[in-house]
Design a protein around this motif. Sequence first.
Motif, short mmCIF file in Angstrom:
data_model
loop_
_atom_site.label_atom_id
_atom_site.label_comp_id
_atom_site.label_asym_id
_atom_site.label_seq_id
_atom_site.Cartn_x
_atom_site.Cartn_y
_atom_site.Cartn_z
N ARG A 227 10.95 31.59 -107.97
CA ARG A 227 10.12 31.59 -106.76
C ARG A 227 9.74 30.17 -106.35
N GLU A 228 9.61 29.30 -107.33
CA GLU A 228 9.25 27.92 -107.02
C GLU A 228 10.31 27.26 -106.12
N GLY A 229 11.53 27.79 -106.17
CA GLY A 229 12.58 27.27 -105.30
C GLY A 229 12.19 27.46 -103.84
N LEU A 230 11.54 28.59 -103.55
CA LEU A 230 11.12 28.86 -102.17
C LEU A 230 9.98 27.95 -101.75
N LYS A 231 9.14 27.62 -102.73
CA LYS A 231 8.03 26.70 -102.43
C LYS A 231 8.59 25.33 -102.05
N GLU A 232 9.54 24.85 -102.83
CA GLU A 232 10.16 23.55 -102.54
C GLU A 232 10.88 23.58 -101.19
N ALA A 233 11.58 24.68 -100.93
CA ALA A 233 12.32 24.81 -99.67
C ALA A 233 11.36 24.79 -98.49
N ALA A 234 10.26 25.55 -98.61
CA ALA A 234 9.29 25.64 -97.50
C ALA A 234 8.65 24.28 -97.24
N LEU A 235 8.30 23.58 -98.30
CA LEU A 235 7.68 22.27 -98.15
C LEU A 235 8.61 21.30 -97.41
N ASP A 236 9.86 21.27 -97.84
CA ASP A 236 10.79 20.32 -97.21
C ASP A 236 11.04 20.67 -95.75
N LEU A 237 11.01 21.95 -95.44
CA LEU A 237 11.16 22.34 -94.03
C LEU A 237 9.98 21.84 -93.21
N GLN A 238 8.77 22.03 -93.76
CA GLN A 238 7.57 21.53 -93.05
C GLN A 238 7.64 20.03 -92.84
N GLU A 239 8.25 19.36 -93.79
CA GLU A 239 8.31 17.89 -93.73
C GLU A 239 9.44 17.39 -92.83
N GLY A 240 10.27 18.31 -92.37
CA GLY A 240 11.29 17.89 -91.40
C GLY A 240 12.72 17.88 -91.91
N ALA A 241 12.99 18.55 -93.03
CA ALA A 241 14.38 18.60 -93.50
C ALA A 241 15.22 19.42 -92.53
N ASP A 242 16.44 18.98 -92.28
CA ASP A 242 17.33 19.71 -91.37
C ASP A 242 18.22 20.69 -92.11
N ILE A 243 18.60 20.31 -93.33
CA ILE A 243 19.46 21.15 -94.16
C ILE A 243 18.84 21.15 -95.56
N LEU A 244 18.85 22.31 -96.20
CA LEU A 244 18.29 22.41 -97.55
C LEU A 244 19.42 22.58 -98.56
N MET A 245 19.27 21.92 -99.68
CA MET A 245 20.31 22.06 -100.70
C MET A 245 19.74 22.65 -101.99
N VAL A 246 20.58 23.46 -102.63
CA VAL A 246 20.27 23.99 -103.96
C VAL A 246 21.26 23.35 -104.92
N LYS A 247 20.78 22.93 -106.07
CA LYS A 247 21.62 22.19 -107.01
C LYS A 247 21.14 22.40 -108.42
N PRO A 248 22.02 22.64 -109.40
CA PRO A 248 23.46 22.92 -109.30
C PRO A 248 23.76 24.22 -108.53
N ALA A 249 25.04 24.60 -108.51
CA ALA A 249 25.42 25.79 -107.76
C ALA A 249 25.55 27.02 -108.67
N LEU A 250 26.50 26.99 -109.58
CA LEU A 250 26.93 28.22 -110.23
C LEU A 250 25.85 28.95 -111.02
N SER A 251 24.99 28.22 -111.70
CA SER A 251 23.95 28.90 -112.48
C SER A 251 22.73 29.22 -111.64
N TYR A 252 22.78 28.92 -110.35
CA TYR A 252 21.60 29.04 -109.50
C TYR A 252 21.86 29.86 -108.24
#
Length: 327
Positions: A227-252
Amino acid sequence: MDMIVRPRRLRKDQTIRRMVRETRVHQSSLIYPMFVMDGNKIEEEIPAMPGQYRYSVDRMAYGLEQLTKAGVSQVMLFGIPEKKDEMGSQAYDPDGIVQRALREAKRRFPDLYYITDVCMCEYTSHGHCGLLHGDRVDNDSTLGQLAKISLSHVEAGADMVAPSDMMDGRVRAIRTFLDEKGYLDTPILSYAVKYASAFYGPFRDAAGSAPSSGDRKGYQMDYHNRREGLKEAALDLQEGADILMVKPALSYLDVLSDVKRETCVPVAAYSVSGEYSMVKAAAKAGFVDEDSIICEMAVSTYRAGADIYLTYFAKELAGFIQEGRIG
Ligand code: PBG
């Protein structure tokens, strides 16, 4: 047999299987990570990543040409400087490795799209992604450095910047600074949901960026958390991120799927060095079929929600897409 629904009808032959595919992939969504380093006449294979190279600026054209020939037009540049210091000052030097590489690459291959990784770990003597205060990476004093690095990349020609440091508030700091300087149209691809991961091992070998003491768990995410992934994603969106990345890929892929569902911006996934090296090693040992594994890993990442895929296999994948093997 009293059976009305037969899923196998839609798997009967290649034509129908293609027609009903839920996931479509195209090479326009691929980004190829590439390492550039200080020095001359360098084109050296990275020991932990067979098939991947470190290029000096004078040899980089070879790597870019191969990329163009393969049909991939997006590249993510990582710099490996000769000199490192406490402040990572080479990272924002107008004549630093990434800045010189950008100018040369833009001149030779103006049609490629250049994204730069914005971080300090390759440039600091201690190998951490920010400024050290005692044994702690200090968040707030690092933000100005990251903004300066971003600006110098954009001034040297970067089309997009991608902060990967995981400091709090860095997207806002970078956005504000770029806007102040008139770069209103340069997008930020944020490594928003980046986990502290052993899958980065080969990269740190490639970039000489392993921390000399401690680890990155004080700023990168704990892999027990979803769930913390959503918190990080939401924060970066509020701050003006245009594209969000998740890293690494396969285990996530669970996290990737959440971020895709809960946000309305393009989502990128980064298949990192460890994922690459594991495939290479297993294929070399004859345990798996390399091409099939590359395809399956890629398509499953798109299926989980990726709109954009960063991978060291970008050239191979572009070929498989063109051959119609996937896509
Ligand atoms: C810089 C950075 C790293 C990667 C991308 N940007 C290393 C790290 O965070 O330790 C990893 C990429 C890969 O493993 O392929 N912070």
